[in-house]
Design an enzyme around this catalytic site. Structure first.
Site, mmCIF file in Angstrom:
data_model
loop_
_atom_site.group_PDB
_atom_site.id
_atom_site.type_symbol
_atom_site.label_atom_id
_atom_site.label_comp_id
_atom_site.label_asym_id
_atom_site.label_seq_id
_atom_site.Cartn_x
_atom_site.Cartn_y
_atom_site.Cartn_z
ATOM 1 N N ARG A 35 0.823 -1.224 0.000
ATOM 2 C CA ARG A 35 0.000 0.000 0.000
ATOM 3 C C ARG A 35 0.852 1.267 0.000
ATOM 4 N NH1 ARG A 35 -4.344 -2.344 4.246
ATOM 5 N NH2 ARG A 35 -5.805 -3.163 2.719
ATOM 6 N N LYS A 197 -17.414 -17.227 2.326
ATOM 7 C CA LYS A 197 -18.866 -17.063 2.422
ATOM 8 C C LYS A 197 -19.538 -16.564 1.160
ATOM 9 C CE LYS A 197 -19.127 -15.933 7.321
ATOM 10 N NZ LYS A 197 -19.300 -14.756 8.159
ATOM 11 N N GLY A 353 -7.952 -8.249 -0.991
ATOM 12 C CA GLY A 353 -8.065 -9.255 0.058
ATOM 13 C C GLY A 353 -7.136 -10.441 -0.098
ATOM 14 N N GLY A 376 -12.967 -4.613 0.154
ATOM 15 C CA GLY A 376 -14.383 -4.245 0.296
ATOM 16 C C GLY A 376 -14.810 -3.168 -0.683
HETATM 17 P P1 AMP Z 1 -13.001 -14.357 1.960
HETATM 18 O O1 AMP Z 1 -12.526 -13.321 2.925
HETATM 19 O O2 AMP Z 1 -14.487 -14.541 1.939
HETATM 20 O O3 AMP Z 1 -12.401 -14.187 0.580
HETATM 21 O O4 AMP Z 1 -12.491 -15.732 2.518
HETATM 22 C C1 AMP Z 1 -11.152 -16.044 2.623
HETATM 23 C C2 AMP Z 1 -10.990 -17.158 3.587
HETATM 24 O O5 AMP Z 1 -11.743 -18.273 3.157
HETATM 25 C C3 AMP Z 1 -9.575 -17.625 3.735
HETATM 26 O O6 AMP Z 1 -9.129 -17.328 5.030
HETATM 27 C C4 AMP Z 1 -9.653 -19.112 3.499
HETATM 28 O O7 AMP Z 1 -8.900 -19.863 4.430
HETATM 29 C C5 AMP Z 1 -11.121 -19.401 3.667
HETATM 30 N N1 AMP Z 1 -11.526 -20.603 2.936
HETATM 31 C C6 AMP Z 1 -11.359 -20.853 1.633
HETATM 32 N N2 AMP Z 1 -11.803 -22.090 1.335
HETATM 33 C C7 AMP Z 1 -12.254 -22.635 2.469
HETATM 34 C C8 AMP Z 1 -12.830 -23.899 2.806
HETATM 35 N N3 AMP Z 1 -13.001 -24.848 1.881
HETATM 36 N N4 AMP Z 1 -13.188 -24.109 4.084
HETATM 37 C C9 AMP Z 1 -13.000 -23.157 5.022
HETATM 38 N N5 AMP Z 1 -12.476 -21.940 4.770
HETATM 39 C C10 AMP Z 1 -12.098 -21.680 3.508
#
Ligand code: AMP
Length: 395
Positions: A35, A197, A353, A376
């Site tokens: 950054r 999610k 991210g 975000g």
């Molecule tokens: P996000 O912030 O929604 O992009 O999510 C990122 C996070 O999702 C990372 O910390 C990953 O470890 C987690 N992640 C990715 N795949 C999986 C999975 N199959 N089960 C649990 N966590 C996951």
């Protein structure tokens, strides 16, 4: 929107909102300077014009008032070395000391203000606080795309106190690249969505269904889709209240003729740890007691084929728990495929991210078209929302 290129900063004090929210280790050493590096061109342009620079930023999430942990003074040495000049520091972002230091600033000099979030007024978008900050500079520059989705004092409210307000190079590049993908994508256009999610990414997925040719879904969120398809997902991540939504998305993709790719198989583990026992299974038949933590070999091959034949790629979210080396293969394979496609002429945008971290950690940052600094903010922009920090520069 005016940008730094349309403005002559000679003799002006530029008050720049930057995103210096960088990770520091226990000895207050910067562990990732992405950054900071990103804002160098904007600062250099102002200095080269004969202007002076007042930098304001937040760092971390201080709860109440100043703390050593979140002080921006830890960045002074890095900045001084980078710009080959002793960067001045005001240990408060408003008040008499900041005012005096700003006032005595000469062309070519840089002043860094203390963490804006030491005042709760910053996040509240307080008008009086904004006015005090605004009094420090002659022209407002916003180069903090990563906080442009917040209507905070320094990111949006402050702009009303300036006749001259311009976007820095980071802001400009982020918006240009997002627009390029959303409005001018060369086909085939492939979006890769991963991460934990669905709920975080539902709006963007819906919007992308009107734009993409291929939608790849991996990571933790894919298991809710398999649940929706009637599969047994064992102990994999599930958002039970999003199963219906996943069904609707599958249906919508079908109606729109979009190639929705879900991972055929997964690397499943008997615990959420790197050393857990693993095996590869079909995604509709994950045994109880096992959880999918990465996409499997077949899914990797499916995804690679589509990615490598794409002309535009948007990637947000890892394919598995990539922080654990045993479950990083899927994310690495996707990153490699994105690099290959880019080398063949595709435009690839890595959306902030974790996917940005993965690409940078692999050393691929320079081998994709653009790595966004805003997680975000980029998602909200792509969802079609108006970003307060961008709007403030437009009026
Ligand atoms: P996000 O912030 O929604 O992009 O999510 C990122 C996070 O999702 C990372 O910390 C990953 O470890 C987690 N992640 C990715 N795949 C999986 C999975 N199959 N089960 C649990 N966590 C996951």
């Amino acid at each position: 929107m005016k940008t730094v290129d349309n403005y002559n900063f000679a003799g002006k004090k530029a008050l720049i909102r930057v995103d210096f929210n960088v990770p520091l280790d226990n000895n207050f050493q910067i562990t990732d300077d992405t950054r900071l590096k990103a804002t160098i061109p904007t600062i250099n342009k102002i200095l080269k014009d004969g202007g002076s620079v007042i930098l304001m930023s937040h760092l971390g999430r201080p709860k109440s008032g100043p703390t050593e942990e979140f002080s921006l003074k830890h960045l002074v040495e890095y900045l001084s070395e980078t710009f080959k000049t002793q960067v001045k520091f005001a240990d408060d972002c408003i008040g008499e000391q900041a005012r005096q230091k700003a006032q005595s600033l000469k062309p070519g000099e840089i002043l860094l203000l203390e963490n804006l979030r030491f005042y709760k007024e910053e996040e509240k978008g307080d008008v009086e606080f904004s006015k005090k900050l605004a009094a420090l500079g002659d022209v407002y520059v916003n180069d903090a795309f990563g906080t442009a989705h917040r209507a905070h004092a320094s990111t949006a409210v402050i702009a009303q106190f300036f006749k001259d307000k311009v976007a820095g190079y980071v802001m400009q590049a982020e918006l240009d690249n997002a627009k390029k993908v959303l409005d001018n994508a060369e086909r085939p256009f492939t979006a890769i969505m991963g991460g934990a999610k669905i709920s975080d990414k539902i709006l963007i997925i819906e919007r992308l269904l009107d734009k993409v040719d291929n939608l790849i879904i991996g990571g933790g969120m894919s298991y809710t889709f398999f649940k929706a398809l009637g599969g047994n997902i064992g102990n994999s991540l599930l958002e039970a209240d999003k199963v219906e939504l996943a069904k609707e998305l599958i249906e919508k993709a079908k109606q729109k003729g979009i190639n929705l790719l879900l991972p055929q198989d997964s690397v499943v583990a008997d615990g959420f740890k790197n050393e857990a026992q693993t095996k590869t299974t079909d995604n509709k038949n994950i045994p109880d007691g096992w959880m999918g933590l990465d996409i499997g070999e077949k899914a990797r091959q499916d995804f690679i084929k589509v990615i490598e034949n794409s002309k535009t790629i948007l990637w947000n979210g890892p394919m598995g728990v990539f922080e654990m080396p045993n479950f990083a293969k899927g994310t690495i394979a996707v990153a490699e495929a994105v690099v290959k496609a880019t080398e063949k002429g595709a435009f690839s945008l890595i959306g902030g991210g974790d996917s940005a971290a993965a690409v940078n950690n692999l050393g691929f940052g320079e081998r994709v078209s653009y790595v966004s600094t805003g997680g975000g903010a980029l998602l909200e922009y792509m969802e079609g929302k108006e970003l307060p920090g961008v709007k403030a520069l437009e009026v």
